[in-house]
Design an enzyme around this catalytic site. Structure first.
Site, PDB file in Angstrom:
ATOM      1  N   ASP A 182       0.859  -1.180   0.000  1.00  0.00           N
ATOM      2  CA  ASP A 182       0.000   0.000   0.000  1.00  0.00           C
ATOM      3  C   ASP A 182       0.895   1.229   0.000  1.00  0.00           C
ATOM      4  OD1 ASP A 182      -2.362   1.632   0.288  1.00  0.00           O
ATOM      5  OD2 ASP A 182      -1.871   1.873   2.400  1.00  0.00           O
ATOM      6  N   SER A 183       0.287   2.393  -0.284  1.00  0.00           N
ATOM      7  CA  SER A 183       1.011   3.665  -0.185  1.00  0.00           C
ATOM      8  C   SER A 183       1.523   3.923   1.226  1.00  0.00           C
ATOM      9  CB  SER A 183       0.092   4.813  -0.600  1.00  0.00           C
ATOM     10  OG  SER A 183      -0.998   4.904   0.296  1.00  0.00           O
TER      11      SER A 183
ATOM     12  N   CYS B 109      -4.145  -1.216  -2.072  1.00  0.00           N
ATOM     13  CA  CYS B 109      -4.186   0.243  -2.189  1.00  0.00           C
ATOM     14  C   CYS B 109      -5.239   0.573  -3.232  1.00  0.00           C
ATOM     15  CB  CYS B 109      -2.808   0.749  -2.624  1.00  0.00           C
ATOM     16  SG  CYS B 109      -2.785   2.529  -3.004  1.00  0.00           S
TER      17      CYS B 109
ATOM     18  N   GLU C 293      -3.511   8.993   8.318  1.00  0.00           N
ATOM     19  CA  GLU C 293      -2.067   8.790   8.519  1.00  0.00           C
ATOM     20  C   GLU C 293      -1.551   9.653   9.681  1.00  0.00           C
ATOM     21  OE1 GLU C 293       0.581   6.979   6.640  1.00  0.00           O
ATOM     22  OE2 GLU C 293      -0.913   5.807   5.559  1.00  0.00           O
TER      23      GLU C 293
ATOM     24  N   CYS D 133     -10.826   2.866  -0.396  1.00  0.00           N
ATOM     25  CA  CYS D 133      -9.433   3.118  -0.033  1.00  0.00           C
ATOM     26  C   CYS D 133      -9.183   2.320   1.239  1.00  0.00           C
ATOM     27  CB  CYS D 133      -9.222   4.616   0.218  1.00  0.00           C
ATOM     28  SG  CYS D 133      -7.620   5.050   0.941  1.00  0.00           S
TER      29      CYS D 133
ATOM     30  N   HIS E 284      -7.386   2.830   3.649  1.00  0.00           N
ATOM     31  CA  HIS E 284      -7.283   3.610   4.889  1.00  0.00           C
ATOM     32  C   HIS E 284      -8.646   3.799   5.565  1.00  0.00           C
ATOM     33  CE1 HIS E 284      -3.372   4.819   3.245  1.00  0.00           C
ATOM     34  NE2 HIS E 284      -3.064   5.270   4.436  1.00  0.00           N
TER      35      HIS E 284
END
Lengths: 270, 270
Positions: free
Chosen positions: A10-11, A73, A152, A186, A188
């Site tokens: 993932d990013s 991702c 994040e 996503c 996240h």
């Protein structure tokens, strides 16, 4: 039977929500995770940059002897999965198709909401996939560029006024459109599930793309007889920024401690 | 007299606030700007990553024949200026010392507020510099990790409820501490000046680090007889992500159109 590890990337931290589900479904597998924490977020960048980064992420993971790669991702899955699949002779599992299938199955009124990064929404990938499975469904898409920076930075909890205000701004139009299903496009976003549920109302089904992708990957590997014959697999973690910062936040995504070594990698060399 | 260009770099768009001031003060200079838009933001990353990125940024700029480099990034100035200066045989101008001097001159009650990225605040660089100039001054520092993602997403205007709420969260303790001067310790923050002024009150002096740095660089180059003998210099822009996305937002930072070509560079090769 295939004893080789499964790669996951993932990013940043988001893919850990898919890793967690993979670990739950496939306790015998060895897992290698790469989070590009030195270059997160991907979702506001151009397609060319996303593709270049994704190629490096896969090239790094393939420095291990893998049987499959999970593209955990949303941004990469929506923008670069075709190229990555064409360029790599091993199965790659993205999040778009499994999430689209899950959404098409979950909706009762045919009105599906979709949230993701700017690059994911711009790609149109989710709409294409949902349209192929459920042509009558209507998709209401909304880019949510601040969600990844918020998550994040550890900002995703109910009661966080900033997060709740941003969620209201992004989601009110989807709520008003009467969607009964919302794709968290996503990896996240599962951390924001409570905030999203509070904003959308309890009757809206939330589709966790990481979990959907993990389930699809587990199913396909099982069908093909490619699961490992092992009681308990191990996990290794690699990041492109500080390992300490990763370990601190990763436990939130994993819902528990980081169960393996964390190492740093200079991803731009791949 | 030195006809060579001046290089300017930042993690993204923020350094354009310094470039704008350089252009105003030194209309005859050729300017080369690099914005690392493919890896922005820097401010939440570890020091080692910041240093690696900054070295690449300077190496790219030095592929031109430059007389000086302006480090128009608070995070890099606070974390990596000593290394960059030691490694490069040309003058490098960071934002910390000029901003500290401006703050020490501006304060009347000796209470100075400081805002910046997490990495800038963690470094303690501004406090050290202010302490050396004005040992009696008290510095009240606050990391503002969401400001750069907000600004890079075009969210910085008065009336934007998210931005105003975040500003209130970050700044209320500084307001209550009675600071009369606030260092905007990141070159992205001048775009937030109106929101910050509304939150802090009109009597608090705001120190624009990009402008302070540009003025210091212009003064030093003039003193050393290193200015160009030219009526009107040109500007070139380089970014590591999409050039279209850059051009769209850059005009806001520059307060006018982008007055030169924008090209893309693969910064990880430097």
């Amino acid at each position: 039977m295939d004893q080789r590890a499964i790669g996951v990337f993932d990013s940043g931290m988001g893919g850990l929500t898919a890793l967690r589900e993979l670990r739950r479904l496939l306790s015998g597998e060895d897992l290698v995770y790469f989070g590009d924490t030195g270059r997160v977020p991907y979702g506001g960048r151009g397609r060319e940059t996303i593709l270049r980064y994704a190629r490096q992420d896969v090239a790094f993971l393939r420095s291990f002897d893998l049987k499959a790669v999970v593209v955990a991702c949303g941004t990469v899955s929506a923008n670069a999965l075709a190229e990555l699949t064409a360029e790599n002779p091993l199965p790659l599992f993205g999040v778009v198709a499994p999430a689209a299938r899950a959404a098409a199955e979950a909706t009762r009124n045919g009105r599906i909401g979709l949230i993701g990064t700017a690059a994911s929404i711009r790609s149109g990938a989710y709409e294409r996939e949902i349209g192929a499975i459920a042509p009558a469904a209507e998709v209401f898409a909304k880019a949510c560029p601040l969600f990844v920076p918020l998550v994040e930075n550890g900002r995703f909890r109910v009661g966080d006024r900033v997060v709740e205000l941003v969620a209201e701004e992004y989601l009110s139009s989807l709520r008003e459109a009467g969607v009964d299903t919302l794709v968290l496009g996503c990896t996240h976003y599962p951390l924001l599930a409570e905030v999203v549920a509070k904003t959308m109302g309890p009757e809206v089904a939330l589709i966790d793309t990481g979990a959907a992708c993990a389930a699809a990957a587990a199913g396909t590997l099982a069908e093909r007889g490619l699961l490992a014959d092992r009681v308990r697999g191990g996990s290794r973690y690699f990041v492109s920024d500080s390992t300490e910062d990763f370990a601190r936040l990763a436990s939130v995504f994993l819902g528990g401690g980081v169960d393996g070594d964390v190492e740093r990698v200079e991803i731009e060399k791949y």
